[in-house]
Design a protein around this motif. Structure first.
Motif, mmCIF file in Angstrom:
data_model
loop_
_atom_site.group_PDB
_atom_site.id
_atom_site.type_symbol
_atom_site.label_atom_id
_atom_site.label_comp_id
_atom_site.label_asym_id
_atom_site.label_seq_id
_atom_site.Cartn_x
_atom_site.Cartn_y
_atom_site.Cartn_z
ATOM 1 N N THR A 127 -11.927 3.866 6.684
ATOM 2 C CA THR A 127 -11.973 5.266 6.110
ATOM 3 C C THR A 127 -10.838 5.987 6.640
ATOM 4 O O THR A 127 -10.494 7.162 6.285
ATOM 5 C CB THR A 127 -13.151 5.899 6.550
ATOM 6 N N GLY A 128 -9.865 5.478 7.943
ATOM 7 C CA GLY A 128 -8.801 6.193 8.216
ATOM 8 C C GLY A 128 -7.639 6.161 7.103
ATOM 9 O O GLY A 128 -7.612 5.341 6.201
ATOM 10 N N GLU A 129 -6.701 7.241 7.303
ATOM 11 C CA GLU A 129 -5.751 7.236 6.270
ATOM 12 C C GLU A 129 -6.207 7.350 4.805
ATOM 13 O O GLU A 129 -5.412 6.773 4.064
ATOM 14 C CB GLU A 129 -4.606 6.391 6.803
ATOM 15 N N ASP A 130 -7.119 8.069 4.567
ATOM 16 C CA ASP A 130 -7.760 8.160 3.157
ATOM 17 C C ASP A 130 -8.024 6.525 2.746
ATOM 18 O O ASP A 130 -7.989 6.423 1.514
ATOM 19 C CB ASP A 130 -6.941 8.786 2.191
ATOM 20 N N GLY A 131 -8.114 5.777 3.540
ATOM 21 C CA GLY A 131 -8.746 4.449 2.936
ATOM 22 C C GLY A 131 -7.358 3.701 2.658
ATOM 23 O O GLY A 131 -7.683 2.513 2.013
ATOM 24 N N ALA A 132 -6.106 3.846 3.107
ATOM 25 C CA ALA A 132 -4.935 3.376 2.572
ATOM 26 C C ALA A 132 -4.891 1.842 3.206
ATOM 27 O O ALA A 132 -4.243 0.959 2.636
ATOM 28 C CB ALA A 132 -3.859 4.159 3.077
ATOM 29 N N TYR A 133 -5.666 1.572 4.009
ATOM 30 C CA TYR A 133 -5.571 0.359 4.883
ATOM 31 C C TYR A 133 -6.227 -0.926 3.869
ATOM 32 O O TYR A 133 -5.927 -2.026 4.388
ATOM 33 C CB TYR A 133 -6.304 0.252 6.396
ATOM 34 N N CYS A 134 -6.943 -0.573 3.022
ATOM 35 C CA CYS A 134 -7.580 -1.594 2.296
ATOM 36 C C CYS A 134 -7.802 -1.123 0.822
ATOM 37 O O CYS A 134 -8.527 -0.335 0.431
ATOM 38 C CB CYS A 134 -8.950 -2.260 2.824
ATOM 39 N N CYS A 135 -6.614 -1.663 -0.087
ATOM 40 C CA CYS A 135 -6.808 -1.051 -1.662
ATOM 41 C C CYS A 135 -6.918 -2.505 -2.489
ATOM 42 O O CYS A 135 -6.068 -3.413 -1.941
ATOM 43 C CB CYS A 135 -5.479 -0.363 -1.901
ATOM 44 N N ILE A 136 -7.565 -2.415 -3.248
ATOM 45 C CA ILE A 136 -7.802 -3.449 -4.534
ATOM 46 C C ILE A 136 -7.811 -2.917 -5.577
ATOM 47 O O ILE A 136 -8.529 -2.014 -6.051
ATOM 48 C CB ILE A 136 -9.065 -4.136 -4.120
ATOM 49 N N GLY A 137 -6.636 -3.474 -6.598
ATOM 50 C CA GLY A 137 -6.422 -2.955 -7.965
ATOM 51 C C GLY A 137 -6.188 -1.453 -7.697
ATOM 52 O O GLY A 137 -6.566 -0.768 -8.754
ATOM 53 N N GLY A 138 -5.327 -1.116 -6.777
ATOM 54 C CA GLY A 138 -4.741 0.451 -6.956
ATOM 55 C C GLY A 138 -5.828 1.509 -6.375
ATOM 56 O O GLY A 138 -5.678 2.636 -6.243
ATOM 57 N N LYS A 139 -7.271 0.928 -6.059
ATOM 58 C CA LYS A 139 -8.019 1.853 -5.513
ATOM 59 C C LYS A 139 -8.678 1.532 -4.095
ATOM 60 O O LYS A 139 -8.298 0.275 -3.628
ATOM 61 C CB LYS A 139 -9.478 1.867 -6.295
ATOM 62 N N SER A 140 -8.778 2.525 -3.169
ATOM 63 C CA SER A 140 -9.394 2.326 -1.968
ATOM 64 C C SER A 140 -10.610 1.487 -1.803
ATOM 65 O O SER A 140 -11.408 1.710 -2.570
ATOM 66 C CB SER A 140 -9.201 3.605 -1.004
ATOM 67 N N ALA A 141 -10.852 0.760 -0.842
ATOM 68 C CA ALA A 141 -12.250 0.241 -0.552
ATOM 69 C C ALA A 141 -13.299 1.510 -0.477
ATOM 70 O O ALA A 141 -14.261 1.183 -1.086
ATOM 71 C CB ALA A 141 -12.134 -0.565 0.943
#
Lengths: 374, 226
Positions: A127-141
């Protein structure tokens, strides 16, 4: 996709499964789900009448060991039939589709089976950095989880990642890895911890949902009671050695060869709730303790932070890796003894005169009263 | 012979004394067996499990002592409401200005020894009272965490009442760790406690050591005039 999905029995028939095999399979399912023998009829009935449950299996911060474990379930039924029978409409690891197709399949299922599909989550959600650490298909986890969970019937959180955050959430948890139950509320969530969970436990959990159309009995941490209500220690075949006080002192000693208890080698069996000692792994072949290695407590919260793994007590935070509470306790004890000695010396220096004077005056009185008496 | 300067004061009632010694014994057993549970000695090897049960016995002593400790503690709390003025709960939780003043005085006179004036209290002095209150909190913590761990292998009601602590602290491992750390509080507490009793007996000469056996202290008659 069929407009009216086939029931499991119909599906099985189309694959040439005999009635006998089907019943055998249902009995196995009932056993795997941990229900009693009298409930087998219910399982058969469910399999004959229920359409396949659509499953959306999402992967986030994880190593896929949960999926790997699941497809290695001992009974062919699980990989061949459960995976076939549940309709795995989306799973990064196992689906055929890719890219836009895959995303489309995800959204189609969500739309078509609104409120009916089962959501499985493998991995923690950063959830850190607006969820930028894990994105799939252009969306955050985080966004994906919230979106898919909104219309899910129930959620299964696979593994320690999805239930506790696992290694990603170990201190200092740089990505703010978060388990599912801390993000989603208001949906039934089944936590199936472990790194990975035992294949039969995973199958048993799914089977319960499949057969009874309701979530299995859960404990206060949301874990299925059938598999997580007992500690490994309490079901361990080495337990008699523990009660007898017979411990392995080092991994290559005679005690290790004799199969004594691994308690002093840092075994986490006494503090870990899982079915390893009962169900075992790889088709009931073995489990870590049987192989001579202590449990590392992989189904427990923060097990990475409770290290070192080969030490019974965790190292004390802030004092270096080998320092346990006992080292510190002894140090404080010695300091206290020194303090007490210093205080005793000081007492005699500061109050010695006063005490001597009191003793002297007491003796005087005694002498004078004796004289009076005489 | 009539002593004209000293009077006997009945300070510690029987339940207080009984509590004290049951508590001391239970704590001693709990700390020793607890340490052993954390660090079992390698006293046996080359034998089979069915010949031995010493570690099980150590744990049994720990659990039995824990039940004595717990109910003894409850009894003392009850006595804090119905006992005499030296036993009452007000001695342990300072609320009055005089009590805070006394804490300062005890720090000056007995701990730092920057002053040598004699002290007033007949029962617990206020600083001792506070330290006992802290130890009560430690008792509570040990009871809650201990029963919390015990609850996993028990079906009885009492341990089950504390099962909530395990998920709250993040699992059995953390509970065990803190339960173990807190043992050291009791070791350190006992060292200081025993020393201070000897210290007060030596400096004040009021028979504080024997008071926990017979209940009587010997107080100067002009005590209250000071």
């Amino acid at each position: 996709m069929n407009s009216s999905p086939l029931t499991l029995w119909e599906q099985a028939q189309s694959q040439g499964v005999s009635r006998r095999d089907f019943i055998r399979y249902c009995s196995w399912l009932a056993a795997a789900a941990g229900v009693e023998a009298s409930a087998i009829g219910q399982v058969v009935h469910a399999m004959e009448n229920k359409p396949r449950i659509p499953v959306l299996w999402l992967h986030f911060q994880e190593c896929t060991c949960c999926s790997e474990s699941f497809i290695r379930s001992s009974h062919p039924v699980v990989s061949d039939i459960v995976l076939d029978k549940i309709s795995l409409d989306y799973s990064e690891t196992l689906m055929a589709a890719a890219g836009f197709q895959a995303e489309k399949s995800l959204h189609d299922t969500m739309k078509k089976y609104k409120g009916e599909y089962l959501m499985c989550v493998e991995g923690s959600i950063p959830t850190g950095e607006d969820g930028a650490y894990c994105c799939i298909g252009g969306k955050s986890a985080v966004d994906i989880v919230k979106e898919v969970a909104a219309d899910a019937k129930a959620i299964i959180a696979w593994g320690n990642c999805a239930t506790h955050g696992c290694v990603q959430a170990a201190k200092p948890n740089p990505t703010t890895a978060t388990p599912v139950h801390k993000i989603i509320s208001g949906k039934p969530i089944i936590n199936v911890p472990g790194c990975p969970p035992i294949a039969e436990v995973m199958a048993g959990t799914i089977v319960h949902l499949l057969a009874f159309d309701r979530i299995p009995q859960l404990d206060s941490l949301g874990r299925p009671k059938a598999f997580y209500s007992r500690r490994i220690h309490d079901t361990c075949y080495r337990r008699p050695n523990y009660d007898a006080g017979l411990f392995v002192e080092s991994f290559d000693d005679e005690n290790a060869r004799k199969g004594y208890c691994l308690y002093k080698m840092g075994c986490r069996g006494p503090v870990t709730y899982n079915a390893c000692a009962v169900t075992k792994w790889n088709g009931g072949t073995s489990y870590p303790i049987q192989s001579g290695h202590g449990c590392i407590g992989c189904s427990e919260k923060d097990f990475w932070d409770n290290g070192p793994f080969y030490q019974h007590l965790a190292s004390f935070p802030g004092f270096g890796i080998e320092t346990t509470a006992d080292n510190i306790g002894v140090a404080v004890g010695v300091a206290t003894a020194v303090g007490i000695t210093a205080h005793a010396v000081s007492t005699n220096l500061r109050k010695g005169k006063q005490i001597k004077a009191e003793i002297a005056s007491s003796e005087e009185k005694e002498v004078s009263s004796n004289k009076r008496g005489a | 012979m009539e002593n004209t300067l000293i009077q006997r004061v009945y300070v510690w009632q029987l339940p207080v004394r009984l509590y004290h010694w049951v508590n001391a014994l239970a704590l001693f057993l709990l700390a020793c067996t607890g340490y052993l549970i954390g660090h079992p000695f390698a006293i046996q090897s080359g034998t089979e499990a069915y010949d031995n049960y010493w570690f099980g016995t150590v744990r049994f002593i720990h659990f039995v002592s824990a039940f004595f400790f717990f109910f003894n503690f409850l009894g003392r709390i009850y006595w804090g409401f119905v006992g005499n003025k030296y036993a009452r709960w007000e001695n342990f939780i300072p609320t009055k200005k005089a009590q805070f003043e006394e804490i300062k005085d005890v720090l000056k006179v007995d701990v730092l020894q920057s002053s040598v004036k004699p002290l007033e209290s007949i029962g617990h002095n206020s600083l001792a009272g506070v330290s006992y209150f802290l130890s009560f909190l430690a008792f509570l913590f040990q009871c809650v965490t201990g029963f919390g761990m015990y609850s996993a292998m028990s079906t009885s009601m009492l341990p089950k009442m504390f099962a909530w602590i395990v998920p709250m602290m993040g699992g059995d491992f953390a509970v065990r760790q803190w339960h173990h750390v807190m043992m050291w509080f009791f070791v350190i507490f006992s060292m200081i406690h025993v020393y201070l009793v000897f210290y007060h007996d030596y400096v004040e000469g009021r028979g504080i050591i024997s008071s926990m056996a017979g209940g009587w202290k010997f107080i100067e008659k002009d005590h209250h005039k000071k």
